[in-house]
Design a protein around this motif. Structure first.
Motif, mmCIF file in Angstrom:
data_model
loop_
_atom_site.group_PDB
_atom_site.id
_atom_site.type_symbol
_atom_site.label_atom_id
_atom_site.label_comp_id
_atom_site.label_asym_id
_atom_site.label_seq_id
_atom_site.Cartn_x
_atom_site.Cartn_y
_atom_site.Cartn_z
ATOM 1 N N MET A 66 121.585 3.802 65.718
ATOM 2 C CA MET A 66 120.887 3.433 66.945
ATOM 3 C C MET A 66 119.958 4.552 67.397
ATOM 4 N N LYS A 67 120.384 5.795 67.248
ATOM 5 C CA LYS A 67 119.514 6.913 67.616
ATOM 6 C C LYS A 67 118.245 6.908 66.769
ATOM 7 N N GLN A 68 118.394 6.637 65.472
ATOM 8 C CA GLN A 68 117.222 6.576 64.594
ATOM 9 C C GLN A 68 116.290 5.442 65.007
ATOM 10 N N LEU A 69 116.888 4.322 65.386
ATOM 11 C CA LEU A 69 116.079 3.194 65.846
ATOM 12 C C LEU A 69 115.273 3.574 67.081
ATOM 13 N N ILE A 70 115.935 4.185 68.064
ATOM 14 C CA ILE A 70 115.257 4.586 69.302
ATOM 15 C C ILE A 70 114.177 5.617 69.018
ATOM 16 N N MET A 122 112.557 -0.535 79.646
ATOM 17 C CA MET A 122 113.218 -1.834 79.545
ATOM 18 C C MET A 122 113.070 -2.419 78.138
ATOM 19 N N SER A 123 111.923 -2.210 77.516
ATOM 20 C CA SER A 123 111.736 -2.684 76.148
ATOM 21 C C SER A 123 112.602 -1.900 75.177
ATOM 22 N N VAL A 124 112.769 -0.620 75.443
ATOM 23 C CA VAL A 124 113.651 0.201 74.615
ATOM 24 C C VAL A 124 115.086 -0.315 74.706
#
Length: 368
Positions: free
Chosen positions: A78-82, A92-94
């Motif tokens: 998830m960190k890589q995705l963000i 909000m899109s994040v």
């Protein structure tokens, strides 16, 4: 056929989660007045109450605190995705994108409270991680010794918050856990009614909350408090606005036609910390003077503070940027959304409202 644009006044579901009576200024969580909820609840207790329909005993409270704490840590994926998202993407899109990625885990029908707890724990961590990495600061790891709201503030700003600030934000987040069949809650239940998973329902709700007509930040109230603080004369500023026919931001509500029960409950909590923060004190005094002046300038209108007024004061006191207001609202409302999805799953019927066709009839269309 009778129609109601926006489904206003149309009963879509039966619920035991909350009741909103705008005419009489009443908000109930599970049948309990919101002011009573505020007297006995922490964030964790109130969330448990909405999910389970009863107050937790000591063991149950410890258990839910531990479960929330265990799910705060974001996965490396998830960190890589963000990290891979555009730097100019709004928060909000994040949140919507990060939460939707949880769909790769086991969130199959039917939803569970365990899934609801995980999503509730993840959202504050998503917000804090994104904020700090964009600022070039090292992300702050979750602290299991802190409660849900204290940990959120600590992860955002890198230090344990003051008691006054933590209590103020916790009060706000308890009051925004749930608020009846609003647009985002409706969208969550519509998605769930197809027997889609909890992550999909939550993602629908987040996308709806993003719209400015629903989750818009109370920036106008902050501007008002700023103007008052600089002028150092509350009554003069307020009289000047009312004399010009200007609206006092933070007063009046489209649902509550009398006192906003959330504002009452929030004020009672803030009065307990009076004198500990100048912005909160300014808000309390501004409300006192404004209510008296509104009676003078707009007799019979019954204009009182709404929850956004004190929410703005709280956000200003803890120095939270306006772009984090709606995301923070989202972090608390995740509890209400998931509670509604759980309830929907217990007696599910797919939503399929009718529409009224107003286009050309087939004889006209066929000649084009």
């Amino acid at each position: 056929m009778n129609t109601a644009k926006g489904l206003k006044g149309v009963v879509a579901v039966e619920t035991s989660i909350s009741s909103v009576d705008g005419k009489n200024g009443i908000l109930l969580y599970r049948g309990l007045d919101i002011c009573e909820v505020m007297k006995k609840a922490s964030f964790e207790k109130a969330a448990y109450f909405l999910w389970y329909g009863k107050w937790p005993d000591d063991y149950e409270l410890t258990t839910i605190k531990n479960e929330l704490s265990q799910h705060r840590m974001l996965s490396s994926e998830m960190k890589q995705l963000i990290d891979g998202l555009r730097k100019n993407m709004d928060m909000m899109s994040v949140i919507r994108t990060a939460v939707s990625s949880e769909g790769t885990m086991d969130y199959s029908w039917k939803p569970t409270i365990g899934q609801a707890i995980r999503l509730t724990a993840q959202v504050p961590s998503i917000i804090a991680y994104r904020k700090r990495t964009l600022e070039g600061k090292a992300p702050v790891s979750p602290d299991p010794a802190l409660n849900h709201v204290e940990n959120y503030l600590c992860m955002l700003y890198g230090s344990v918050p003051s008691k006054a600030h933590a209590n103020a934000l916790e009060a706000y987040m308890i009051l925004t856990l749930e608020h009846g069949m609003n647009a985002s809650t409706f969208s969550a239940r519509v998605t769930a009614s197809t027997e889609s998973d909890l992550v999909s329902a939550a993602t629908s709700a987040i996308g709806t909350m993003k719209g400015p007509l629903h989750g818009g930040a109370p920036s106008g109230v902050i501007d008002l408090l700023h103007e008052i603080s600089e002028a150092t004369h509350i009554e003069k500023v307020l009289r000047g606005k009312l004399s010009k026919g200007e609206k006092l931001m933070g007063f009046g509500h489209r649902v509550y036609k009398t006192l906003d029960p959330r504002a009452i409950a929030l004020k009672e909590r803030l009065l307990q910390t009076a004198g500990e923060d100048p912005w909160l004190d300014l808000a309390l005094e501004t409300e006192r003077i404004a209510v008296e002046l509104l009676k003078e300038y707009k007799p019979g209108r019954a204009l009182y503070t709404n929850v956004e007024f004190y929410a703005a004061a709280i956000m200003k006191a803890i120095q939270m940027e306006p772009e984090l207001f709606t995301p923070t609202f989202t972090a608390s409302r995740m509890v209400g959304w998931t509670a509604h999805v759980l309830e929907q799953s217990e007696d599910n019927t797919i939503f399929r409202p009718e529409s009224v066709y107003i286009g050309p009839d087939h004889s006209v269309a066929g000649k084009i």
